[in-house]
Structures are given as C-alpha cells and as structure tokens.
Scaffold this active site. Structure first.
Site, PDB file in Angstrom:
ATOM      1  N   SER A 131      37.121  21.882  16.631  1.00  0.00           N
ATOM      2  CA  SER A 131      37.267  21.276  17.958  1.00  0.00           C
ATOM      3  C   SER A 131      38.397  20.255  17.938  1.00  0.00           C
ATOM      4  O   SER A 131      38.713  19.694  16.891  1.00  0.00           O
ATOM      5  CB  SER A 131      35.972  20.548  18.337  1.00  0.00           C
ATOM      6  OG  SER A 131      36.133  19.843  19.548  1.00  0.00           O
ATOM      7  N   TYR A 144      29.386  14.180  16.923  1.00  0.00           N
ATOM      8  CA  TYR A 144      30.058  15.478  17.059  1.00  0.00           C
ATOM      9  C   TYR A 144      31.406  15.451  16.332  1.00  0.00           C
ATOM     10  O   TYR A 144      31.733  16.355  15.568  1.00  0.00           O
ATOM     11  CB  TYR A 144      30.233  15.799  18.542  1.00  0.00           C
ATOM     12  CG  TYR A 144      30.840  17.151  18.836  1.00  0.00           C
ATOM     13  CD1 TYR A 144      30.206  18.326  18.422  1.00  0.00           C
ATOM     14  CD2 TYR A 144      32.047  17.265  19.529  1.00  0.00           C
ATOM     15  CE1 TYR A 144      30.767  19.567  18.695  1.00  0.00           C
ATOM     16  CE2 TYR A 144      32.594  18.503  19.810  1.00  0.00           C
ATOM     17  CZ  TYR A 144      31.958  19.649  19.388  1.00  0.00           C
ATOM     18  OH  TYR A 144      32.517  20.882  19.661  1.00  0.00           O
TER      19      TYR A 144
HETATM   20  N1  LIG Z   1      32.808  24.538  24.873  1.00  0.00           N
HETATM   21  C1  LIG Z   1      33.619  23.588  24.453  1.00  0.00           C
HETATM   22  O1  LIG Z   1      34.053  22.738  25.218  1.00  0.00           O
HETATM   23  C2  LIG Z   1      34.061  23.545  23.033  1.00  0.00           C
HETATM   24  C3  LIG Z   1      35.225  22.825  22.728  1.00  0.00           C
HETATM   25  C4  LIG Z   1      35.661  22.765  21.401  1.00  0.00           C
HETATM   26  C5  LIG Z   1      34.959  23.416  20.434  1.00  0.00           C
HETATM   27  N2  LIG Z   1      33.828  24.118  20.754  1.00  0.00           N
HETATM   28  C6  LIG Z   1      33.118  24.780  19.671  1.00  0.00           C
HETATM   29  O2  LIG Z   1      33.178  26.166  19.901  1.00  0.00           O
HETATM   30  C7  LIG Z   1      32.058  26.801  19.285  1.00  0.00           C
HETATM   31  C8  LIG Z   1      31.424  27.766  20.298  1.00  0.00           C
HETATM   32  O3  LIG Z   1      30.885  27.009  21.354  1.00  0.00           O
HETATM   33  P1  LIG Z   1      30.713  27.560  22.854  1.00  0.00           P
HETATM   34  O4  LIG Z   1      31.637  26.777  23.697  1.00  0.00           O
HETATM   35  O5  LIG Z   1      30.763  29.042  22.884  1.00  0.00           O
HETATM   36  O6  LIG Z   1      29.273  26.995  23.180  1.00  0.00           O
HETATM   37  P2  LIG Z   1      27.888  27.745  23.433  1.00  0.00           P
HETATM   38  O7  LIG Z   1      28.042  28.702  24.536  1.00  0.00           O
HETATM   39  O8  LIG Z   1      26.852  26.678  23.510  1.00  0.00           O
HETATM   40  O9  LIG Z   1      27.708  28.590  22.094  1.00  0.00           O
HETATM   41  C9  LIG Z   1      27.515  28.000  20.845  1.00  0.00           C
HETATM   42  C10 LIG Z   1      26.556  28.845  20.040  1.00  0.00           C
HETATM   43  O10 LIG Z   1      26.287  28.142  18.817  1.00  0.00           O
HETATM   44  C11 LIG Z   1      24.952  28.373  18.428  1.00  0.00           C
HETATM   45  N3  LIG Z   1      24.190  27.114  18.367  1.00  0.00           N
HETATM   46  C12 LIG Z   1      24.126  26.132  19.267  1.00  0.00           C
HETATM   47  N4  LIG Z   1      23.256  25.194  18.889  1.00  0.00           N
HETATM   48  C13 LIG Z   1      22.758  25.600  17.719  1.00  0.00           C
HETATM   49  C14 LIG Z   1      21.807  25.067  16.828  1.00  0.00           C
HETATM   50  N5  LIG Z   1      21.175  23.918  17.063  1.00  0.00           N
HETATM   51  N6  LIG Z   1      21.521  25.772  15.708  1.00  0.00           N
HETATM   52  C15 LIG Z   1      22.154  26.937  15.450  1.00  0.00           C
HETATM   53  N7  LIG Z   1      23.067  27.492  16.279  1.00  0.00           N
HETATM   54  C16 LIG Z   1      23.351  26.829  17.378  1.00  0.00           C
HETATM   55  C17 LIG Z   1      24.294  29.211  19.504  1.00  0.00           C
HETATM   56  O11 LIG Z   1      24.305  30.575  19.133  1.00  0.00           O
HETATM   57  P3  LIG Z   1      22.961  31.443  19.095  1.00  0.00           P
HETATM   58  O12 LIG Z   1      22.190  31.057  20.321  1.00  0.00           O
HETATM   59  O13 LIG Z   1      23.456  32.829  19.072  1.00  0.00           O
HETATM   60  O14 LIG Z   1      22.244  31.048  17.855  1.00  0.00           O
HETATM   61  C18 LIG Z   1      25.191  29.007  20.701  1.00  0.00           C
HETATM   62  O15 LIG Z   1      25.114  30.097  21.576  1.00  0.00           O
HETATM   63  C19 LIG Z   1      31.144  25.654  18.818  1.00  0.00           C
HETATM   64  O16 LIG Z   1      31.316  25.459  17.434  1.00  0.00           O
HETATM   65  C20 LIG Z   1      31.646  24.453  19.586  1.00  0.00           C
HETATM   66  O17 LIG Z   1      31.420  23.236  18.888  1.00  0.00           O
HETATM   67  C21 LIG Z   1      33.394  24.206  22.013  1.00  0.00           C
END
Ligand SMILES: NC(=O)c1ccc[n+]([C@@H]2O[C@H](COP(=O)([O-])OP(=O)(O)OC[C@H]3O[C@@H](n4cnc5c(N)ncnc54)[C@H](OP(=O)(O)O)[C@@H]3O)[C@@H](O)[C@H]2O)c1
Length: 251
Positions: A131, A144
C-alpha cells in the site's frame, strides 16, 4: 500453463485480477468457500481453497500438497489484507497482533514457502500487494502503516536474495481503491468521502498488476500523484509531515 496463487481472493482487487487471468491455472485462497464458489464457481481452471492464511501449519500443508499436484507455482500474489483507520489510542493490542498476522506474517510465510521452491527451480514471481500506506505514514493509520512498511521491508530484502536466482519480487503500493476494504477500515465513510476524487478503480489497478507478471519490476506505485508525493516525503520528511498532518489530513 501458468499456475497463479492469489490470497484474499474474494476481495475487490482479487476479483478484478482473476478476470484478467482467463488462461491460467488459478489457486484462489479465501476464508469462505461458499463466497469463493459464488464468485468463481464457473471458472474452469480455478481451485478454490478455504483456509485461514494465518494458520502456519495449514499453509505449510497446502503448499506441499499444491507442489505435489501442480509441480510449480509460477506466480504468488499476496493480496489478503485489511485496515482499521483509527487513532493509535483506540487500537487494542489484539488489533495489533491480528493485523500483523494477516497483512505481514502471512505474506512473509507464504513468500518464504513458495520463494524457497522458486529459488530451487530458478523461476517465479512474487507480487506483494502492499500500500501507499507502507511508503507514507499518515494519522489514523499507525497500525495499518506499520504492517505495510514491514511488508515492504521484507519484500525489498527478499528481492535482493532472489535476484541471483532469476526470481522476481514486486511490491504494489496503491493509494485508495474503490473496494470493500473501506467497509472495515472506515465504517462511517468519512475518509472515503474526502478522497473520493482520488479513488482508483480496482479494474484499472488489476490491469497494471497483471501487466507486471513475469517482468522484473521493483515496485508499482500508483496513482502517479502519490508516487510523486512519496518522492517528496522521502526528500523533505519534515515538510511532508506538516502537510500530511494539516492540509492532507483526510482520515
Ligand atoms: N482498497 C484500498 O484502498 C487499498 C489501498 C492500498 C492497498 N490495498 C491492499 O490491497 C489488498 C486487497 O484489498 P482490497 O482493496 O481488494 O480489499 P477487500 O475487498 O477488502 O479484499 C481484501 C481481502 O483480504 C482478505 N482479508 C481481509 N481481512 C482479512 C482477515 N482478517 N483475515 C484474512 N484475510 C482477510 C479477504 O479475502 P477473503 O475474504 O477471500 O479471505 C478480503 O476479501 C489488501 O492487502 C489491501 O491492504 C487496498
């Protein structure tokens, strides 16, 4: 055919990446098989695995079994992760441990297990979805940011160790993306509202990530404006802190 393993597969970014990988053998890890089946039940080449990625023994067994069946994992995408945007004094010790387990330790453990095999065969690509918060720390993201800074530190060293073996390590550092991430990170929607005009779309981010597969790319920092902000932050940390604490204090 490439074998691609993705964690946190039910998430917003993962769903978009899967759409762009129709010809690969996918191994999709998630916490809930029904959710995975709903999303990917029709995918012909997707193995759906319900697993707790923080369960070290289960992960070790899974990796051993996958290597027995597939013989290789070409691409590991450590995507699972979550955030809580909250003042440091509202975060519990349990929050600290849990978030490190998912965002950092699980990513390190899977990189370790799969990276060892990639090193042996001198081929492979580990893509760690980290991130912008792992490059620039801002208020209400102490935990985070800490998990993500650690993931970047680990990945940077891993990249150097795997470099002589032809195995690539890429860190992906996006700014805010329009996914379900904010349901947990920012339940009242305040932050999301203030950054709405900067939000990245998950399909666009996924496209850029998928394009890097098989390429020796160090890091993917997006959007360009935040990539620039990071450079500024590194060169002028004191001024950057002032701006992040006042003008750009969105959380
Ligand atoms: N959205 C943003 O603004 C953003 C920005 C920068 C970086 N990121 C990073 O990008 C990655 C993907 O995020 P996303 O935006 O696609 O968000 P998301 O839709 O919430 O997906 C993240 C996935 O991570 C898994 N996860 C979440 N909480 C968890 C927990 N407590 N234990 C185990 N697995 C967990 C879940 O997968 P399952 O339900 O399949 O287990 C969830 O669907 C993450 O690493 C996030 O930190 C996101």
């Amino acid at each position: 055919m490439r074998t691609v393993l993705i964690t946190g597969a039910s998430g917003g970014l993962a769903q978009e990446m899967v759409k762009l990988l129709p010809d690969d053998q996918l191994i999709l890890l998630g916490r809930n098989k029904e959710k995975l089946a709903q999303l990917y039940g029709n995918h012909l080449q997707a193995e759906l695995v319900e697993i707790d990625i923080t369960d070290v023994q289960a992960i070790e067994e899974l990796v051993a079994e996958l290597y027995q069946r597939y013989g290789k994992i070409d691409v590991l995408i450590n995507n699972a992760g979550y955030g809580i945007f909250e003042d440091f004094d509202k975060i519990s010790n349990q929050n600290i441990h849990q978030m490190f387990e998912v965002n950092t330790f699980a990513l390190m453990n899977l990189s370790r297990l799969v990276g060892t095999r990639m090193k042996e065969i001198r081929k492979g690509h580990i893509i760690n979805i980290v991130s912008m918060a792992g490059l620039i720390a801002t208020g209400k993201s102490s935990l985070y940011s800490a998990t993500k800074f650690a993931a970047i530190g680990f990945s940077n060293a891993l990249r150097l160790e795997l470099m002589p073996y032809g195995v690539y390590v890429t860190t992906v550092n996006p700014g805010p993306i329009r996914t379900g991430f904010f349901d947990q990170a920012d339940p009242d929607g305040t932050y999301l509202k203030s950054v709405d005009r900067f939000l990245l779309e998950p399909d666009a981010v996924a496209k850029k990530i998928v394009k890097t597969i098989g390429k020796n790319k160090r890091e993917l920092n997006l959007p360009a404006l935040l990539h620039l902000a990071h450079k500024f932050y590194t060169l002028f940390p004191k001024l950057a802190d002032k701006l992040a604490g006042e003008t750009f204090n969105y959380k």
